[in-house]
Scaffold this motif. Structure first.
Motif, PDB file in Angstrom:
ATOM      1  N   PRO A   1     -16.234 -66.441-121.492  1.00 20.88           N
ATOM      2  CA  PRO A   1     -15.159 -66.490-120.480  1.00 20.88           C
ATOM      3  C   PRO A   1     -15.131 -65.243-119.628  1.00 20.88           C
ATOM      4  O   PRO A   1     -15.449 -64.146-120.096  1.00 20.88           O
ATOM      5  N   GLY A   2     -14.771 -65.413-118.371  1.00 18.58           N
ATOM      6  CA  GLY A   2     -14.602 -64.272-117.489  1.00 18.58           C
ATOM      7  C   GLY A   2     -13.267 -63.599-117.726  1.00 18.58           C
ATOM      8  O   GLY A   2     -12.442 -64.070-118.522  1.00 18.58           O
ATOM      9  N   SER A   3     -13.031 -62.505-117.027  1.00 16.93           N
ATOM     10  CA  SER A   3     -11.772 -61.774-117.145  1.00 16.93           C
ATOM     11  C   SER A   3     -10.837 -62.200-116.025  1.00 16.93           C
ATOM     12  O   SER A   3     -11.162 -62.050-114.848  1.00 16.93           O
ATOM     13  N   ALA A   4      -9.674 -62.728-116.387  1.00 15.79           N
ATOM     14  CA  ALA A   4      -8.698 -63.146-115.389  1.00 15.79           C
ATOM     15  C   ALA A   4      -8.267 -61.974-114.522  1.00 15.79           C
ATOM     16  O   ALA A   4      -8.142 -62.103-113.300  1.00 15.79           O
ATOM     17  N   GLU A   5      -8.035 -60.833-115.154  1.00 18.41           N
ATOM     18  CA  GLU A   5      -7.577 -59.661-114.397  1.00 18.41           C
ATOM     19  C   GLU A   5      -8.627 -59.228-113.377  1.00 18.41           C
ATOM     20  O   GLU A   5      -8.313 -58.993-112.205  1.00 18.41           O
ATOM     21  N   GLU A   6      -9.880 -59.148-113.806  1.00 18.48           N
ATOM     22  CA  GLU A   6     -10.948 -58.727-112.890  1.00 18.48           C
ATOM     23  C   GLU A   6     -11.133 -59.733-111.764  1.00 18.48           C
ATOM     24  O   GLU A   6     -11.327 -59.360-110.603  1.00 18.48           O
ATOM     25  N   ASN A   7     -11.091 -61.026-112.095  1.00 20.44           N
ATOM     26  CA  ASN A   7     -11.264 -62.064-111.069  1.00 20.44           C
ATOM     27  C   ASN A   7     -10.146 -62.004-110.034  1.00 20.44           C
ATOM     28  O   ASN A   7     -10.385 -62.169-108.837  1.00 20.44           O
ATOM     29  N   LEU A   8      -8.905 -61.788-110.488  1.00 20.86           N
ATOM     30  CA  LEU A   8      -7.778 -61.742-109.566  1.00 20.86           C
ATOM     31  C   LEU A   8      -7.854 -60.511-108.665  1.00 20.86           C
ATOM     32  O   LEU A   8      -7.576 -60.594-107.470  1.00 20.86           O
ATOM     33  N   VAL A   9      -8.232 -59.367-109.241  1.00 21.04           N
ATOM     34  CA  VAL A   9      -8.378 -58.148-108.429  1.00 21.04           C
ATOM     35  C   VAL A   9      -9.433 -58.367-107.351  1.00 21.04           C
ATOM     36  O   VAL A   9      -9.251 -57.987-106.185  1.00 21.04           O
ATOM     37  N   GLU A  10     -10.545 -58.997-107.747  1.00 21.75           N
ATOM     38  CA  GLU A  10     -11.623 -59.269-106.792  1.00 21.75           C
ATOM     39  C   GLU A  10     -11.173 -60.259-105.730  1.00 21.75           C
ATOM     40  O   GLU A  10     -11.417 -60.066-104.533  1.00 21.75           O
ATOM     41  N   PHE A  11     -10.502 -61.341-106.155  1.00 23.15           N
ATOM     42  CA  PHE A  11     -10.086 -62.393-105.227  1.00 23.15           C
ATOM     43  C   PHE A  11      -9.031 -61.883-104.249  1.00 23.15           C
ATOM     44  O   PHE A  11      -9.081 -62.188-103.052  1.00 23.15           O
ATOM     45  N   LEU A  12      -8.064 -61.120-104.750  1.00 20.84           N
ATOM     46  CA  LEU A  12      -6.974 -60.628-103.905  1.00 20.84           C
ATOM     47  C   LEU A  12      -7.366 -59.381-103.112  1.00 20.84           C
ATOM     48  O   LEU A  12      -6.600 -58.936-102.258  1.00 20.84           O
ATOM     49  N   GLU A  13      -8.539 -58.814-103.431  1.00 18.63           N
ATOM     50  CA  GLU A  13      -9.062 -57.649-102.720  1.00 18.63           C
ATOM     51  C   GLU A  13      -8.083 -56.477-102.761  1.00 18.63           C
ATOM     52  O   GLU A  13      -7.695 -55.915-101.743  1.00 18.63           O
ATOM     53  N   VAL A  14      -7.673 -56.138-103.979  1.00 15.53           N
ATOM     54  CA  VAL A  14      -6.784 -54.998-104.187  1.00 15.53           C
ATOM     55  C   VAL A  14      -7.504 -53.981-105.068  1.00 15.53           C
ATOM     56  O   VAL A  14      -8.522 -54.281-105.683  1.00 15.53           O
ATOM     57  N   ASP A  15      -6.977 -52.757-105.131  1.00 11.39           N
ATOM     58  CA  ASP A  15      -7.657 -51.714-105.884  1.00 11.39           C
ATOM     59  C   ASP A  15      -7.164 -51.624-107.324  1.00 11.39           C
ATOM     60  O   ASP A  15      -7.332 -50.616-107.983  1.00 11.39           O
ATOM     61  N   GLY A  16      -6.558 -52.661-107.819  1.00  8.10           N
ATOM     62  CA  GLY A  16      -6.097 -52.724-109.201  1.00  8.10           C
ATOM     63  C   GLY A  16      -4.992 -53.748-109.323  1.00  8.10           C
ATOM     64  O   GLY A  16      -4.305 -54.066-108.341  1.00  8.10           O
ATOM     65  N   LEU A  17      -4.815 -54.291-110.531  1.00  7.59           N
ATOM     66  CA  LEU A  17      -3.816 -55.336-110.706  1.00  7.59           C
ATOM     67  C   LEU A  17      -2.412 -54.841-110.397  1.00  7.59           C
ATOM     68  O   LEU A  17      -1.565 -55.606-109.926  1.00  7.59           O
ATOM     69  N   GLU A  18      -2.173 -53.543-110.626  1.00  5.90           N
ATOM     70  CA  GLU A  18      -0.832 -53.010-110.356  1.00  5.90           C
ATOM     71  C   GLU A  18      -0.500 -53.068-108.872  1.00  5.90           C
ATOM     72  O   GLU A  18       0.665 -53.102-108.483  1.00  5.90           O
ATOM     73  N   ALA A  19      -1.537 -53.110-108.028  1.00 12.85           N
ATOM     74  CA  ALA A  19      -1.307 -53.170-106.584  1.00 12.85           C
ATOM     75  C   ALA A  19      -1.154 -54.601-106.077  1.00 12.85           C
ATOM     76  O   ALA A  19      -0.754 -54.815-104.933  1.00 12.85           O
ATOM     77  N   ALA A  20      -1.454 -55.570-106.930  1.00 17.73           N
ATOM     78  CA  ALA A  20      -1.409 -56.975-106.508  1.00 17.73           C
ATOM     79  C   ALA A  20       0.028 -57.483-106.484  1.00 17.73           C
ATOM     80  O   ALA A  20       0.805 -57.237-107.403  1.00 17.73           O
ATOM     81  N   GLN A  21       0.363 -58.174-105.426  1.00 21.89           N
ATOM     82  CA  GLN A  21       1.668 -58.818-105.326  1.00 21.89           C
ATOM     83  C   GLN A  21       1.471 -60.296-105.620  1.00 21.89           C
ATOM     84  O   GLN A  21       0.935 -61.040-104.806  1.00 21.89           O
ATOM     85  N   ILE A  22       1.906 -60.717-106.796  1.00 22.78           N
ATOM     86  CA  ILE A  22       1.648 -62.080-107.266  1.00 22.78           C
ATOM     87  C   ILE A  22       2.964 -62.810-107.508  1.00 22.78           C
ATOM     88  O   ILE A  22       3.862 -62.305-108.177  1.00 22.78           O
TER      89      ILE A  22
ATOM     90  N   SER B   1       8.673 -51.995 -99.479  1.00 22.25           N
ATOM     91  CA  SER B   1       8.620 -50.532 -99.429  1.00 22.25           C
ATOM     92  C   SER B   1       7.415 -49.977-100.199  1.00 22.25           C
ATOM     93  O   SER B   1       6.814 -48.978 -99.785  1.00 22.25           O
ATOM     94  N   GLU B   2       7.053 -50.615-101.302  1.00 21.60           N
ATOM     95  CA  GLU B   2       5.925 -50.112-102.085  1.00 21.60           C
ATOM     96  C   GLU B   2       4.626 -50.220-101.308  1.00 21.60           C
ATOM     97  O   GLU B   2       3.796 -49.309-101.312  1.00 21.60           O
ATOM     98  N   GLN B   3       4.451 -51.358-100.635  1.00 21.44           N
ATOM     99  CA  GLN B   3       3.229 -51.543 -99.858  1.00 21.44           C
ATOM    100  C   GLN B   3       3.182 -50.553 -98.701  1.00 21.44           C
ATOM    101  O   GLN B   3       2.126 -50.000 -98.379  1.00 21.44           O
ATOM    102  N   LYS B   4       4.329 -50.334 -98.081  1.00 23.63           N
ATOM    103  CA  LYS B   4       4.395 -49.362 -96.994  1.00 23.63           C
ATOM    104  C   LYS B   4       4.022 -47.966 -97.503  1.00 23.63           C
ATOM    105  O   LYS B   4       3.325 -47.208 -96.829  1.00 23.63           O
ATOM    106  N   HIS B   5       4.504 -47.659 -98.694  1.00 20.82           N
ATOM    107  CA  HIS B   5       4.200 -46.350 -99.277  1.00 20.82           C
ATOM    108  C   HIS B   5       2.698 -46.208 -99.504  1.00 20.82           C
ATOM    109  O   HIS B   5       2.104 -45.164 -99.204  1.00 20.82           O
ATOM    110  N   ARG B   6       2.061 -47.276-100.032  1.00 24.18           N
ATOM    111  CA  ARG B   6       0.623 -47.241-100.282  1.00 24.18           C
ATOM    112  C   ARG B   6      -0.143 -47.071 -98.971  1.00 24.18           C
ATOM    113  O   ARG B   6      -1.108 -46.315 -98.898  1.00 24.18           O
ATOM    114  N   HIS B   7       0.275 -47.810 -97.958  1.00 28.05           N
ATOM    115  CA  HIS B   7      -0.403 -47.727 -96.663  1.00 28.05           C
ATOM    116  C   HIS B   7      -0.303 -46.318 -96.082  1.00 28.05           C
ATOM    117  O   HIS B   7      -1.274 -45.780 -95.538  1.00 28.05           O
TER     118      HIS B   7
END
Length: 393
Positions: free
Chosen positions: A129-150, A229-235
């Motif tokens: 099985p693949g890694s759900a976390e890795e696949n989602l980070v790759e699919f959503l094009e974020v620099d880590g799951l903590e940055a993903a808005q799901i 606000s979090e996304q704005k802070h990251r940007h």
């Protein structure tokens, strides 16, 4: 729908069929088709869906199952309901119930649901099985799951699929759209020509002409009501970091980034001389990275370049001065070669050292790959992978 006969220079009509008369069923056939080819329901420009579960029944105090659960590139959950030849009267109510059930799912629950799906698929296929976390980070094009808005509040989407829609269904869907509920209706029609079978998938609500406008209005309203606000802070952080990094690169011997502007993304790309295969700097919360990303639209070209470079792995790593990470990323279009360092990236006190590290290692990487990449680029020009140009000038 017509079939073209170029020899006779004529067209002939295809025969419209019903799924039932062809022996196709909702669960065994239509659901399987869409699970394995979700792009059939991703007809908008840039739209892409990732199936994360099927026959999902993880709802408290109910035995109901939704057909397919997906996630889009914005991290929104997508509830997909299939009804084959006729929608019936209650398909909208069903989909709304499932959306209500899914609305409370947390990010960790979504990851767990997807991981169970990957585990089940691997068990059926006899693979790892693949890694759900890795696949989602790759699919959503974020620099880590903590940055993903799901699965944010009020972002759930509905997709209905059927060969025929009753008026009460289409009227209700159109009414729901007035309240910002994203609901699409796809009409699926089987056709037959001799022994050949064809499937036409057509979005009928909203119409292609109005879809972009409706989506834009909903997005605009959401943006006006609440800014993240979090996304704005990251940007803001990324923009400031890249400004400092580019200034340092401009004073270095590495000229890759001389004409690159700072951006709000966690990556910064620069041309390598091969189309669609840029050098990349990565700035993340927990990691910085230098690399070469082979992300041409032709997956075969990416694999070709990766394999040719990997054949010279020892030579390249000796020139670089350290072992690199080689990522062929099977089952994905892109490939990567990279070198990373763990950091506390959002602490600005660490930025000078981080930037010095990026400049040094990108300089070393470009030097190590310069001749091998130039030679592979020449080989690319002799190979045809598709209609698009893949070799740089």
């Amino acid at each position: 729908m017509f079939k073209i006969d170029p020899t006779a220079n004529r067209i002939s009509p295809l025969e419209v069929k019903r799924f039932a008369e062809l022996g196709f069923t909702e669960r065994k056939h239509l659901q399987e088709w869409l699970e394995n080819t979700p792009q059939a329901l991703a007809q908008g420009e840039g739209e892409e869906l990732l199936i994360i579960q099927k026959e999902f029944d993880g709802f408290d105090d109910t035995r109901e199952r939704l057909d397919l659960l997906a996630i889009d590139k914005d991290g929104n959950l997508v509830i997909i309901e299939n009804k084959l030849d006729d929608t019936g009267r209650d398909v909208v109510w069903q989909a709304l119930k499932y959306a209500g059930y899914c609305a409370n799912l947390s990010k960790s629950q979504v990851v767990d649901i997807y991981q169970r799906y990957l585990n089940q698929k691997a068990q059926e296929d006899g693979t790892e099985p693949g890694s759900a976390e890795e696949n989602l980070v790759e699919f959503l094009e974020v620099d880590g799951l903590e940055a993903a808005q799901i699965n944010r509040i009020k972002t759930q989407r509905l997709i209905l699929v059927a060969a025929h829609y009753r008026k009460e269904v289409t009227n209700t869907v159109l009414w729901l759209s007035q309240f910002g509920i994203a609901c699409q209706c796809f009409k699926v029609t089987p056709y037959q020509a001799g022994e050949e079978l064809f499937l036409n998938v057509e979005q009928i609500i909203p119409t292609p002409e109005s879809s972009e406008f409706m989506i834009g209005m909903v997005a605009k309203e959401a943006e006006e009501k609440s800014a993240d606000s979090e996304q704005k802070h990251r940007h803001t952080l990324r923009l400031a970091f890249w400004e400092q990094a580019l200034d340092a690169f401009g004073k270095s011997s590495c000229s890759l980034y001389n004409n690159i502007s700072p951006a709000k993304d966690h990556w910064l790309s620069a041309g390598s001389g091969v189309t669609g295969m840029p050098y990349q700097l990565i700035f993340g919360k927990n990691e910085i990275r230098v690399g070469l990303s082979m992300q041409n639209s032709e997956a075969a070209a990416n694999r070709f370049v990766f394999e040719r470079l990997e054949e010279r792995k020892t030579e390249i790593e000796d020139a670089f001065g350290a072992e690199l990470t080689w990522l062929p990323l099977p089952n994905k279009k892109a490939c990567r070669i990279q070198y990373a360092k763990a950091v506390d990236g959002y602490d600005k006190a660490n930025w000078p050292a981080m930037i010095e590290w990026l400049v040094e290692h990108m300089t070393r990487l470009e030097t190590a790959l310069h001749d091998p990449l130039k030679q592979v680029n020449q080989q690319l020009k002799q190979v045809s992978f598709g209609s698009e140009e893949v070799a740089g000038a």
